[in-house]
Design an enzyme around this catalytic site. Structure first.
Site, PDB file in Angstrom:
ATOM      1  N   HIS A   1     -30.882  -1.826  -2.902  1.00  0.00           N
ATOM      2  CA  HIS A   1     -29.257  -2.254  -2.975  1.00  0.00           C
ATOM      3  C   HIS A   1     -28.857  -3.644  -3.463  1.00  0.00           C
ATOM      4  O   HIS A   1     -28.012  -3.693  -4.513  1.00  0.00           O
ATOM      5  CB  HIS A   1     -29.083  -2.645  -1.404  1.00  0.00           C
ATOM      6  CG  HIS A   1     -27.463  -2.992  -1.139  1.00  0.00           C
ATOM      7  ND1 HIS A   1     -26.484  -2.007  -0.632  1.00  0.00           N
ATOM      8  CD2 HIS A   1     -26.970  -4.066  -1.267  1.00  0.00           C
ATOM      9  CE1 HIS A   1     -25.318  -2.704  -0.798  1.00  0.00           C
ATOM     10  NE2 HIS A   1     -25.546  -4.166  -1.089  1.00  0.00           N
ATOM     11  N   GLU A   2     -29.726  -4.915  -3.279  1.00  0.00           N
ATOM     12  CA  GLU A   2     -29.522  -5.872  -4.108  1.00  0.00           C
ATOM     13  C   GLU A   2     -29.702  -5.717  -5.337  1.00  0.00           C
ATOM     14  O   GLU A   2     -28.816  -6.511  -6.328  1.00  0.00           O
ATOM     15  CB  GLU A   2     -30.322  -6.963  -3.453  1.00  0.00           C
ATOM     16  CG  GLU A   2     -29.880  -7.430  -1.952  1.00  0.00           C
ATOM     17  CD  GLU A   2     -28.364  -7.530  -1.753  1.00  0.00           C
ATOM     18  OE1 GLU A   2     -27.504  -8.084  -2.623  1.00  0.00           O
ATOM     19  OE2 GLU A   2     -28.039  -7.505  -0.553  1.00  0.00           O
TER      20      GLU A   2
ATOM     21  N   HIS B   1     -26.776  -4.734  -7.508  1.00  0.00           N
ATOM     22  CA  HIS B   1     -25.926  -5.959  -7.724  1.00  0.00           C
ATOM     23  C   HIS B   1     -26.289  -6.638  -9.009  1.00  0.00           C
ATOM     24  O   HIS B   1     -25.371  -6.843  -9.739  1.00  0.00           O
ATOM     25  CB  HIS B   1     -25.474  -6.830  -6.721  1.00  0.00           C
ATOM     26  CG  HIS B   1     -24.796  -6.236  -5.455  1.00  0.00           C
ATOM     27  ND1 HIS B   1     -23.656  -5.836  -5.409  1.00  0.00           N
ATOM     28  CD2 HIS B   1     -25.166  -6.512  -4.083  1.00  0.00           C
ATOM     29  CE1 HIS B   1     -23.279  -5.376  -4.135  1.00  0.00           C
ATOM     30  NE2 HIS B   1     -24.238  -5.860  -3.355  1.00  0.00           N
TER      31      HIS B   1
ATOM     32  N   GLU C   1     -19.439  -3.019  -3.393  1.00  0.00           N
ATOM     33  CA  GLU C   1     -20.576  -2.311  -2.894  1.00  0.00           C
ATOM     34  C   GLU C   1     -20.811  -1.056  -3.366  1.00  0.00           C
ATOM     35  O   GLU C   1     -22.193  -0.722  -3.033  1.00  0.00           O
ATOM     36  CB  GLU C   1     -20.363  -2.569  -1.053  1.00  0.00           C
ATOM     37  CG  GLU C   1     -20.350  -3.827  -0.586  1.00  0.00           C
ATOM     38  CD  GLU C   1     -21.520  -4.654  -0.817  1.00  0.00           C
ATOM     39  OE1 GLU C   1     -22.616  -4.388  -1.179  1.00  0.00           O
ATOM     40  OE2 GLU C   1     -21.445  -5.968  -1.065  1.00  0.00           O
TER      41      GLU C   1
ATOM     42  N   TYR D   1     -17.678  -2.363   3.267  1.00  0.00           N
ATOM     43  CA  TYR D   1     -19.056  -1.621   3.094  1.00  0.00           C
ATOM     44  C   TYR D   1     -18.829  -0.161   3.224  1.00  0.00           C
ATOM     45  O   TYR D   1     -19.334   0.615   2.736  1.00  0.00           O
ATOM     46  CB  TYR D   1     -19.875  -2.143   4.086  1.00  0.00           C
ATOM     47  CG  TYR D   1     -20.452  -3.627   3.544  1.00  0.00           C
ATOM     48  CD1 TYR D   1     -21.513  -3.692   3.022  1.00  0.00           C
ATOM     49  CD2 TYR D   1     -19.951  -5.014   3.960  1.00  0.00           C
ATOM     50  CE1 TYR D   1     -22.151  -4.752   2.467  1.00  0.00           C
ATOM     51  CE2 TYR D   1     -20.544  -6.028   3.523  1.00  0.00           C
ATOM     52  CZ  TYR D   1     -21.588  -5.998   2.814  1.00  0.00           C
ATOM     53  OH  TYR D   1     -21.992  -7.260   2.394  1.00  0.00           O
TER      54      TYR D   1
HETATM   55 ZN   LIG Z   1     -24.447  -5.676  -1.130  1.00  0.00          ZN
END
Ligand SMILES: [Zn+2]
Length: 687
Positions: free
Chosen positions: A473-474, A477, A502, A612
């Site tokens: 997930h990170e 980004h 997100e 989210y």
């Molecule tokens: Zn995030």
């Protein structure tokens, strides 16, 4: 389905020459941080003063818009050098100096954002220039500055502007303190070995000891989550859950009330009836009513599923209480939730998380993850040996476009917990990928900061599957920061609508639920063998475990956030307790105050936590419509994704990017199916 034609072609901006310089530095001491902060403020202010004193007839694109854009680039980089160490520096002195710098710079940001003289020049410029004479992104920048000016009340009477300015300053300081309090929290609870029953040996062995030989459990993620999931002593879980949701209770509770009050006051001055409406104007959702409807409808749909799941875990609890000779209180408490949800995974889906994590040693996961991202997005990563970093655990990688070999950015990985370090997982944009003053393209640099299980002398760092998911997930980004090719810093990387931001990283979470990528990122830490097929199948099926309860909890958090920012008088702890009971059917632990620990409320997600869930609509749609159809490791879809979704940064509206990538407007079907809900006329996704 064929991708739309506009998506194809070189994903790189070939027009601008590249400036490969990493302008960041991490060798400043506390005194230098203080000095450079003052210097940065003076330098930047001079530019604003120059812009703000132009005569109407002299105002031009170059001396207003471009001057502001250029100073934004250098200011952003310098500011990050000064304020990022508060989250990661191993030295308390430097963290403190960096927090102080952040406070000064935040106050300065407010000053600059409230410059009526500068705003006036931008308005004059807009009146003067032919709209089509500006490049589309420059025109967007101009419109955005005007919009932001109005959102700061610069078109209102001076007296109102002063009130807004003073509120904004207070707000920024309060937000810094709120999160600082949480990061610096060093609470630990001492337990005996027996009190930690059910936890694996490597966990117990990693714990520090108190003077009387008790084991120290901190409230940091690598302690908190495993304990709540695995410890079979209810009293231990209760104590830890209670302490976790009492962190910084007194001080943050007071800050939160003040934040909510001031935000409402500011929004009213600006003509909005609530802070939520003020914030949402800039998002895809637009109004608090739309958000409320989205959350209520979803809660309604998920309710029966949540009830079923709660009945299942209650039965698990009854049986366990009988087996262990414990009193059965007939309900699920807050400290039981994760424990029995984990049991559902282990008993119903038969995923043994402790066995599974033996296949996820940090190095193997990192190698697999980096490999998948490189292949999917047409990139190549190289570790930079001996790079200047802020702690020995940190690594720096260079990122190139695989086809052209052109450097597009760099990223830092800072993966293990340390005292005083930022306590969650997040991606920090440090150097925006955008055009510099001389027209060259500045490479984008970002840092991924996380708190994964640390290796010990006798055991490597083995990741829980949900940690692997967080990692993906990170890192999603990070890729968004690096692959965007905006012209203006304001539109670089993840500067998109907050309820879309997100989506790209959520979409990339899907790779930890698919067989092929999972096999690439795993290997038994001792035997080197692959995850057995049977365990793999079970893991993939277990994605459906607890979806009802998990998503209802997200709805609770989103609704607490909306409630606080629509009804100012709401008491945070009471509101949270009410919604927990009503929506989740699990009471909040008496005496706790979860909202006082809810960093998002002071971390730029105010009135936006719903984002989210909202952006999951798009991430599910993108994944199922393109990747699932054309191949989860398809480099072609990956490149389309890079071009249509990551490349524009915030220089396009999310709805436009989505339409380009999907070939149609987005819809909720894939999202609802992924939550285990029925959609009329749709087959459930094969998984
Ligand atoms: Zn995030």
């Amino acid at each position: 389905m064929k991708p739309p034609a506009a998506c194809t072609g070189d994903a790189l901006d070939v027009a601008a020459p590249c400036s490969a310089v990493n302008h960041l530095r991490w060798d400043l001491n506390a005194q230098q941080i203080a000095e450079l902060t003052t210097e940065l403020i003076e330098q930047t202010k001079r530019v604003y003063d120059r812009v703000g004193t132009q005569e109407p007839q002299d105002v031009s694109y170059e001396n207003t818009l471009k001057a502001l854009a250029d100073v934004e680039v250098s200011y952003t980089v310098q500011r990050n050098i000064l304020d990022f160490p508060q989250h990661v520096s191993p030295s308390k002195d430097i963290r403190t100096a960096s927090t102080e710098a952040d406070k000064k710079l935040s106050e300065f940001d407010v000053e600059m954002s409230m410059r009526q003289d500068v705003y006036q020049r931008i308005v004059w410029l807009q009146e003067k220039v032919q709209k089509d004479s500006l490049r589309p992104e420059a025109s967007r920048y101009l419109e955005r500055l005007i919009k932001l000016g109005r959102r700061n009340g610069l078109h209102l009477p001076e007296e109102t502007q002063e009130k807004i300015k003073s509120i904004k300053k207070k707000l920024s300081l309060l937000c810094i303190d709120f999160n600082k309090n949480l990061n610096e929290d060093t609470t630990f609870l001492p337990f005996t070995r027996e009190e930690l029953g059910g936890l694996p040996e490597d966990f117990i062995n990693s714990l520090e000891k108190t003077e009387d030989e008790k084991l120290k459990v901190t409230l940091k993620y690598p302690h908190y989550f495993p304990l709540l999931k695995k410890c079979h002593v209810p009293e231990t879980r209760r104590k830890v859950e209670e302490a976790f949701n009492c962190r910084c209770k007194e001080e943050n509770c007071a800050i939160l009330r003040e934040l909510v009050r001031l935000r409402a006051q500011k929004s009213r001055l600006l003509g909005f009836s609530t802070h939520a409406d003020y914030v949402l104007e800039m998002n895809m959702a637009k109004t608090s009513q739309v958000v409320a409807t989205f959350l209520d409808e979803l809660a309604q749909k998920l309710k029966p599923l949540g009830e079923q799941e709660r009945a299942v875990i209650l039965e698990l609890k009854r049986v366990e209480c009988e087996q262990r000779g414990l009193a059965f209180d007939g309900c699920i408490n807050a400290w039981d939730m994760r424990y029995y949800m984990n049991q559902v995974e282990e008993t119903r889906y038969r995923v043994d998380q402790n066995l599974l994590k033996e296949y996820f040693p940090m190095q193997v996961v990192t190698r697999g993850l980096l490999g998948i991202y490189q292949e999917l997005l047409g990139l190549s990563f190289q570790l930079e040996e001996g790079a200047a970093v802020w702690h020995e655990d940190v690594a720096l990688y260079a990122v190139r476009d695989a086809a052209s070999g052109k450097l597009i950015g760099k990223f830092y990985l800072d993966l293990y917990p340390r005292e005083g370090k930022y306590g969650h997982a997040a991606c920090f944009g440090l150097q925006p990928g955008c055009l510099r003053k001389d027209g060259s393209r500045q490479i984008a640099i970002a840092a991924m900061v996380a708190n994964f299980t640390k290796p010990t002398p006798d055991a490597p760092s083995l990741l829980q599957h949900d940690e692997v998911e967080t990692y993906f997930h990170e890192f999603g980004h990070v890729m968004h920061q690096l692959c965007s090719q905006a012209e203006f810093a304001m539109f670089s990387g993840t500067h998109v609508e907050r309820d879309f931001v997100e989506a790209p990283s959520q979409m990339l979470e899907n790779w930890v639920w698919e067989a092929e990528p999972l096999l690439r990122m795993s290997q038994h830490y001792r035997t080197g063998s692959s995850i057995p097929q049977e365990l793999l199948d079970k893991l993939i099926k277990s994605r459906q475990a607890n979806t009802g309860l998990f998503n209802l909890r997200q709805i609770v958090l989103a609704k607490v956030d909306q409630a606080l920012h629509t009804q100012t008088a709401a008491d945070p702890a009471k509101e949270y307790a009410r919604l927990c009971q009503e929506i989740l059917g699990v009471p909040a632990t008496p005496g706790t105050n979860m909202p006082a620990t809810f960093g998002h409320l002071a971390g730029g997600y105010d009135a936006q936590y719903y984002g989210y869930l909202w952006s999951e609509v798009y991430s599910a749609d993108m994944f199922h419509t393109r990747f699932k159809q054309e191949g989860v490791l398809s480099g072609k879809v990956g490149m389309d994704y890079r071009s249509c979704i990551l490349r524009p940064g915030g220089s396009e509206d999310a709805s436009v990017m989505l339409k380009l990538f999907l070939g149609r407007d987005p819809k909720q079907d894939a999202f609802l199916l992924s939550k285990g809900l029925q959609v009329e006329g749709c087959e459930p996704p094969a998984c």
